[in-house]
Write an enzyme that holds these catalytic residues in place. Structure first.
Site, short mmCIF file in Angstrom:
data_model
loop_
_atom_site.label_atom_id
_atom_site.label_comp_id
_atom_site.label_asym_id
_atom_site.label_seq_id
_atom_site.Cartn_x
_atom_site.Cartn_y
_atom_site.Cartn_z
N ASP B 208 -1.86 8.89 -1.70
CA ASP B 208 -2.86 7.84 -1.50
C ASP B 208 -2.99 6.98 -2.76
O ASP B 208 -2.90 7.49 -3.88
CB ASP B 208 -4.21 8.54 -1.20
CG ASP B 208 -5.31 7.56 -0.87
OD1 ASP B 208 -5.18 6.86 0.13
OD2 ASP B 208 -6.28 7.50 -1.67
N GLU B 250 1.46 5.20 -0.43
CA GLU B 250 0.53 4.19 0.08
C GLU B 250 0.32 3.18 -1.04
O GLU B 250 -0.40 3.44 -2.00
CB GLU B 250 -0.81 4.81 0.47
CG GLU B 250 -1.68 3.82 1.21
CD GLU B 250 -3.13 3.76 0.72
OE1 GLU B 250 -3.95 3.17 1.43
OE2 GLU B 250 -3.45 4.28 -0.37
#
Lengths: 418, 1119
Positions: B208, B250
């Site tokens: 993330d 990401e």
């Protein structure tokens, strides 16, 4: 691949042998007593090669304690034959499982010994002559083929499951005109052996049956395949009582393989003939007459009782044609090739989609298969071998012609069919 | 204990179909209103049936859940709401059992402020290792160039911590302090977290907020080199201890900024392609492919082991960070009329609501998702078209419970509705009562069924995950068309972005001959041709077309081709062993296509087969017959002598005769080549010996025998003198072997059943008629089938000393002619001859003075040729009892039948011209248009009325008569090659015909020479074309007339000629037109730039009902 079925003392012996050129598996499924001729057969089968060979014979016939004396052929220093015996199959094993295990074990030994060629014979030993070994191994060692599939000399009513489904299905799917894609007697190169073992180690679930996989693995790998005429193979009489189980076993394995290799066979169009060595002998006389009445009666019973199940698998036009067939008199009874090919394809699709329980699905094809046999028997009454060949060729072409039907239904399964 | 992942293929993620879900939202097993891991296990069969291959679980770790679990308070534990660690292990095992891989979140950038690390840090003294786990500052001005991401909720990236008495850094919410990756202990702790999950058997990690790991003053604190160092460490640690695991980055960045996260294949395996997603929506709304093609053009190449992750929607808003301000405004206007639909820099809506629930639009967008280069990610619920709820805060409107059925709580939970973590969607159109799994599972026409089928279809074609992308540029921009290709598969994808039906013409010249097969229904479409490929698509329609039989450049498929040498220990092993099938399937087709003598170049070879072969006695070579099968027409057989060379011979061969090499071979470890035996002197000598001694030897299927001619010994000379062999230079459809200056052997490459006319006529003219105008027949090598049918493999003739062939000599003459004429003005005002006059009229008179002056002694040559031609016909018509040579009356029925056939051929040629016209050079197109415009007249020209018995006789003729078939011997000619037109069937070539066919052939050849010479001259001096064209015409007409005059004079009264002058002229015109059309067909297939010559020839002829309409003069320059 694990050598878990081989007793430790013999494993140690295999290690001591170290390497070999050929491994020959001879498994007589009919006889459990020691097969004293296996080694001699192998020695004779391999005697004709000009190159020096080290060969390992693997058999199931419990020659424990007698194995692993290197057998030197008198006056022929070029051939060394070793042997290794496996425990006999367990009582609960089906014939398919036994064949599959036999293959696994021979392959494991072959891998350990880094062989160049391998042949496995599971047909009854009295038929599997030394010529069979030679014919399965010679194209591999001398001509560089990777898979040698068998051709048998059969009478009109023998090998019908193969003739009606397995061979034409394999031809339509993989584009290779193999008479016996499921063997069961094969010759393999070391290269194919490695392919098989790599795929086996990559497979995590559901160990598939070996013989049906060999031909497709060779096709997928772009390996060289040929056929060898072996002659007459003693065929066990059809066990009509357990035909449903046999169909479920064999077709289940074939349909699973189909699902697994869909991305490959859907790109294959047409088919090619393969090199075939030797010549087809004279088939034995037909072993008695076929009870046509029972076959047609079974078909009629199926049309009466299995409509609900067939209705989930087969499209309306096929059901309608089956009804028409059911109205024919016994001597006029026919199942057209196109219809039969589509029925097989629809069952393969139903199997893939799990339309109903797979076992029920596979068993419910039995009356249809009996109907096909009846239709074939009526057509082939008094026919000679060339007419039978032509008949099977027409059927195979029907499978090929209807492959787009299979592919389109496979890709876009929809109940709203013609 | 370390558990393995599921993957056997390390690049599994390239073929994967990802399914993103939140455990909380999927299924509640314990009736507490919140989805949990046991509930997810219950629904794995559904996911397996859907066909997805990898499950991406949103965070399920211990968390205060202020940011939906992305605020983690304990990385190594499962949030009790979702179950236990054992539940997770059970889930993982169950997923793996079903062949489903598992991807989990790895939130590396920040923790929750409740994490023990943060609680410890805020209390620890400044500068202590504990405090150093996070990023602190005494003021909120550091890193001031870093943007604020959550603009709706955060005003600064710094938040004051009263306990620490310092500001802490956070790129996201203020309750999510960023970890300090400058601290090696942080790196080590996070690697321990990674190892913990990978040890359990997790297959992949989504990292993330990867761009924000490290901060540096004076930068925007994104994508810093130090961040890449951390990512490399992570990858290295994973690769060191685990197999087949994947990291997905990401990074909501431009593609060029994301590219570094792949490194050189040593950072992340995958990364999301964020900017593509909004542009797909933009392209759809604008009905214009440009936004998509534009962003893909900006997408850099990535390492082969890496992959883009593509998505239409996910758990966040439809982010508009990676668009321009104008584009963002457009997207807001287009897709979020209600301001409540917006959050941060994006739109918080699901796929179905963005598409106004339009099924076609949803399908179209999914078709793009599944066919673009990358791994598709499906957001849970989008497979059934679930709706959203814009009245729920933040992005919760797209995170509502999965809709399983029409029961209470959508079948998600049996808890009281008020207890649910989120209300279910109750919209009348997209709410759970209308849209749910159960209803769609029972409906084969549902969106769920459609998705299931599409996923299965995508999985059948690895090219979607691994192939290259190539956009096409059709003029209609509402249509997006692209090719996906790898070594084995090619797929043409065409999508209509418009709400109305659209036509499109696709330019696919390199796919000529490929057959597109519509992939969903496996329906064959018409094959792609040279013309643009036309398709019509319904509103929002799309096609996926699998291309079969596409011609691929050989190098393109090189990776798959087995290039190992063939084993050639013995000929048997090579030609009958396993190598034979590589020879037949690839090596021979490749070899044949390179050979001048191979006549099937314009066809697609499906396969070849070695149908027969034999060892050539007393030579190291074999003679083989190769059957060549084509896609659309019947097979041909070719005769191919083969030899093997090793060692120095092989080196020499490789240096001097590469084109003759068929395949690399190896024998006893020594490399060498299989090659065309016609270049082997020993094989050639053996062939001669085969004839000389009338040898006979069995092949595998037939017998091959040598047949010496009656004059062999005289022609060969003393048999104890060896003859040196050389290869003839003018190789065309055959191969010539020349033995000293005595003999020439012609190897007939293409084999056809029946007597070879060249051999048949040569032998008759030599041994029976004793005609001296042909090379003397000396023998043949015949292939005799088991049924007695004979083919001729080779013919031996005496070598005739000559000055050269007629074609070469005429071109030399023309070169001089044009050089001289270039300085002479064409006489205007009628000073020149009437070049429009009919040739037969011209032939009635002596050549004009102008012709005498300029064409000169070439006219005498034409007269000699005419005379020799007539003598040939007289010889061929010589009385005989042999049926195959006996002259027969040419009946009106014969003529009608002939004309019908010629007319049919003409129609086919004109069809071919029509198909090919777009591909012709520009300067020829208008000529082609003129010919096509006269189609009716041309076809009507194949009509002829004459009284029975007035059209002369049918006799054996040359059949393919032109200047290249004659040799000049002093002032006379010798005529060669009686094979007829090689493209026509043997039976047709042996037919008896009016000899005027030969006359027409030579007249056309003279015309060909005139214009070929002009083309050659104009190539050096383009400006000369216009002024020289009348001179070309003068040469052609006067030479033709002189040839014809001499022919008619010599053959005068011969019964094979039409009895009337009118009949002669009409029949000649028919053959002239037929010959010109045959030339046109040949040139279209072989030399498009020469097409102008037969076109001019056709337009110069007096066509039926139109006369000679085309005015060739003045003729504008074509060069």
């Amino acid at each position: 691949m694990e050598l878990d079925a081989i007793p430790q003392p013999e494993l140690d012996q295999i290690e001591r042998v170290g390497s070999a050129d050929v491994v020959v598996g001879i498994f007589d499924l009919e006889r459990l007593e020691p097969n004293a001729t296996a080694i001699a057969m192998t020695r004779e089968g391999l005697a004709g090669f000009s190159q020096p060979l080290r060969a390992m014979v693997v058999s199931t016939n419990g020659a424990h304690g007698h194995a692993f004396s290197p057998l030197e052929s008198a006056g022929d220093e070029k051939l060394s034959v070793f042997s290794c015996a496996l425990p006999p199959p367990g009582p609960a094993e089906t014939q398919q499982q036994t064949i599959s295990n036999a293959y696994r074990n021979v392959f494991a030994v072959g891998e350990r010994l880094k062989v160049r060629a391998c042949s496995v014979l599971v047909s009854p030993a009295q038929m599997a002559t030394r010529e069979w070994i030679h014919r399965l191994v010679q194209p591999v060692l001398d001509l560089g083929f990777d898979l040698v599939a068998p051709c048998y000399t059969r009478h009109t009513m023998e090998g019908l499951l193969n003739r009606s489904i397995l061979s034409p299905l394999h031809r339509a799917l993989y584009g290779e005109q193999l008479e016996n894609p499921m063997g069961p007697d094969f010759g393999l190169s070391g290269k194919l052996l490695q392919h098989v073992l790599r795929q086996e180690s990559a497979r995590r679930r559901g160990a598939a049956q070996f013989p049906p996989l060999l031909a497709s693995i060779a096709a997928l790998g772009g390996l060289q395949i040929c056929e060898s005429h072996l002659g007459v193979r003693a065929q066990r009489p059809t066990d009509w009582e357990n035909l449903s189980s046999l169909l479920a076993d064999i077709l289940g394995a074939a349909f699973l393989e189909m699902e697994e290799r869909a991305a490959y066979w859907q790109r294959v169009r047409g088919s090619k003939s393969l090199p075939r060595f030797g010549s087809r002998g004279v088939p034995p006389p037909d072993a008695g007459t076929v009870d046509l009445h029972s076959l047609v009666e079974s078909f009629h019973l199926g049309t009466q009782n299995l409509q609900d199940i067939w209705g989930l698998i087969l499209p309306p036009t096929t059901l309608l044609e089956l009804r028409r067939a059911a109205r024919l008199s016994e001597d006029q009874f026919r199942l057209p090739d196109q219809l039969w090919a589509r029925i097989v394809y629809d069952f393969a699709l139903g199997h893939r989609l799990r339309t109903i329980s797979r076992d029920h699905l596979l068993r419910s094809i039995t009356p249809l298969y009996l109907g096909w046999i009846a239709s074939y028997a009526l057509e082939m009454k008094g026919a000679g071998p060339s007419e039978v060949d032509a008949r099977i060729e027409r059927l195979s072409k029907a499978y090929e012609e209807n492959k787009p039907y299979l592919v389109s239904r496979w890709r876009w399964p929809d109940r709203f069919n013609p | 204990m370390k558990k393995p992942g599921l993957a056997a293929d390390p690049l599994w993620y390239k073929d994967a179909v990802l399914y993103e879900l939140h455990v909380r939202s999927f299924f509640d097993s314990n009736d507490d209103g919140i989805g949990d891991l046991p509930g997810l296990i219950q629904k794995l069969d559904y996911l397996q049936d859907l066909g997805v291959t990898c499950l991406w679980l949103l965070p399920f770790f211990s968390s205060p859940l202020k940011d939906d679990g992305y605020d983690i308070s304990d990385y190594m534990n499962v949030h009790p709401m979702y179950g236990t660690m054992d539940d997770f292990k059970s889930f993982l095992a169950a997923a793996h059992d079903r062949g489903l891989q598992v991807l989990i979140e790895m939130v590396m950038n920040h923790t929750s402020d409740q994490h023990a690390w943060f609680q410890r840090a805020r209390s620890a003294p400044k500068g202590s290792p504990e405090r150093d786990f996070y990023v602190w500052s005494d003021n909120d001005q550091k890193y001031s160039d870093a943007r604020i991401i959550f603009t709706d909720t955060e005003k600064s990236n710094w938040t004051w911590d009263p306990v620490a008495q310092a500001y802490f850094w956070h790129r996201f919410f203020s309750h999510q302090p960023d970890l300090n990756y400058d601290n090696p202990k942080v790196v080590e702790e996070m690697l321990n977290v990674v190892r913990f999950w990978l040890d359990l058997g997790v297959d992949a990690l989504r990292v993330d907020a990867i761009p924000y790991l490290v901060e540096r003053e004076g930068t925007n604190c994104e994508n810093l080199p130090e961040t890449h160092v951390i990512v490399k460490k992570l990858r290295e640690a994973i690769d060191k201890d685990y197999e087949g695991r994947m990291i997905l980055a990401e990074a909501n960045q431009w593609p060029t900024d994301v590219r570094p996260y792949f490194g050189e294949g040593d950072e992340c395996n995958m990364a999301f392609h964020f900017p593509l997603m909004p542009r797909i929506y933009m392209a759809l709304r604008q009905e214009d492919r440009l936004p998509i093609t534009d962003i893909m053009a900006q997408t850099p190449e990535i390492p082969d082991t890496c992959q883009w992750a593509l998505f239409l929607r996910n758990h966040d808003e439809l982010t508009l960070e990676m668009v321009t301000n104008d584009e963002r405004d457009y997207m807001y206007l287009a897709y979020s009329a209600d301001s409540r639909m917006r959050v941060n820099l994006g739109i918080r809506r699901r796929l179905a609501t963005l598409m106004d629930s339009n099924r076609r639009r949803i399908e179209l967008l999914n078709s793009l998702l599944f066919s673009f280069p990358g791994t598709p990610v499906i957001y849970y619920g989008d497979e059934i078209g679930m709706g959203d709820n814009i009245y729920l805060g933040d992005r919760n409107g797209v995170r509502t419970p999965m809709q399983w059925n029409a029961d209470r709580n959508a079948g998600f939970s049996r808890a009281a509705p008020a207890r649910l973590y989120s209300p279910v969607i109750m919209d009348p159109i997209l709410g759970y009562e209308a849209v749910n799994v159960e209803a769609q599972q029972g409906d084969p026409s549902s969106l769920l069924s459609w998705m299931r089928n599409m996923i299965a279809l995508r999985k059948l074609f690895q090219v979607f995950g691994r192939g290259k992308l190539e956009f096409l540029q059709p003029s209609n921009r509402k249509v997006l068309a692209y090719l996906r290709r790898d070594e084995e598969q090619s797929v043409l994808c065409v999508a209509n972005l418009s709400r109305f039906a659209q036509p499109v013409d696709l330019d696919l010249p390199e796919l000529d001959g490929a057959v597109p097969v519509e992939m969903l229904g496996y329906v064959d479409f018409p094959p792609i041709g040279k013309q643009p490929y036309r398709l019509t698509l319904g509103p929002y329609g799309f096609f996926w077309l699998e291309l079969h039989g596409e011609t691929k450049p050989l190098e393109a498929s090189g990776a798959q081709v087995d290039s190992s040498p063939l084993v050639a220990d013995t000929w048997e092993r090579l030609l009958e062993g396993a190598g034979r099938y590589r020879l037949e399937s690839s090596l021979l087709p490749e070899y044949l296509l390179k050979q001048r003598w191979f006549g099937g170049k314009t066809r697609r070879i499906r396969s070849t087969r070695i149908v027969d072969w034999m060892m050539l006695p007393e030579s190291p070579a074999v003679l083989a017959i190769i059957e060549v099968s084509y896609d659309k027409v019947g097979p041909d057989n070719y005769f191919l002598p083969l030899g093997l060379a090793f060692g120095k011979d092989a080196d020499h061969l490789h240096e001097t005769s590469q084109n003759a090499i068929v395949a690399p071979v190896v024998s006893a470890g020594e490399p060498g080549f299989l090659y065309d035996g016609a270049i082997d002197d020993r094989a050639c000598a053996a062939l001669l010996s085969f004839v000389e001694f009338a040898k006979q030897a069995p092949s595998r299927q037939a017998t091959i025998r040598g047949v010496p001619g009656a004059g062999f010994q005289a022609l060969r000379g003393p048999s104890d003198i060896a003859l040196a062999v050389r290869r003839g230079s003018a190789e065309q459809s055959n191969t010539s072997l020349v033995y000293d200056d005595r003999l020439i052997m012609k190897l007939f490459r293409r084999q056809q059943e029946g007597p070879n006319p060249d051999c048949e006529i040569g032998r008759r003219l030599t041994e029976e008629i004793h005609f001296e105008g042909v090379p003397p027949f000396a023998g043949a090598i015949e292939y005799v089938r088991a049924d007695g049918e004979t083919e001729t493999l080779a013919m031996l003739q005496g070598l005739v000393a000559n000055q050269g062939d007629g074609w070469t000599l005429m071109l030399e003459e023309l070169s001089r002619y044009y050089e001289n004429s270039a300085t002479v003005a064409w006489p205007d005002g009628g000073g020149g001859p009437d070049l429009h006059a009919d040739l037969a009229d011209l032939a009635e008179h002596e050549p004009s003075q102008l012709a005498r002056n300029h064409v000169g002694i070439a006219l005498d040559s034409a007269a000699s040729l005419g005379k020799r031609t007539a003598q040939l016909h007289l010889a061929l018509a010589c009385g005989t009892q042999v049926p195959s040579f006996a002259a027969e009356t040419l009946t009106t029925g014969d003529v009608r039948h002939l004309l019908e056939n010629l007319q049919k051929d003409a129609a086919q040629v004109l069809d071919t011209l029509k198909e090919s016209v777009a591909g012709l050079p520009d300067e020829i197109i208008d000529l082609a248009g003129l010919v096509l415009g006269r189609r009716r007249q041309i076809l009507d020209s194949f009509q002829l009325t004459a009284e029975e018995g007035t059209l002369g006789q049918r006799i054996r003729i040359h059949g393919d008569y032109h200047l290249g078939q004659v040799l000049q011997v002093k002032t006379d000619y010798v005529i060669l090659d009686f094979e007829g037109e090689p493209a026509r069937p043997l039976e047709e070539r042996r037919q008896k015909l009016s000899p005027l066919k030969d006359v027409a052939g030579m007249l056309r050849s003279l015309g060909y020479a005139a214009y070929s010479g002009l083309i050659a001259h104009a190539a050096r001096r383009p400006e000369a074309w216009k002024s020289l064209e009348p001179w070309a015409r003068l040469w052609e007409r006067s030479m033709g007339a002189e040839f014809l005059r001499a022919y008619r004079h010599t053959a005068q009264g011969a019964p094979f000629l039409p009895s009337s002058d009118d009949g002669f002229r009409k029949l000649l015109d028919v053959f002239l037109l037929d010959k010109a059309l045959y030339e046109l067909s040949y040139e279209l297939n072989n030399r498009p730039t020469w097409v102008r010559i037969p076109l001019i020839g056709i337009l110069s002829l007096p066509l039926e009902a139109g006369g000679r309409e085309w005015n060739w003069m003045p003729f504008r320059s074509r060069n």
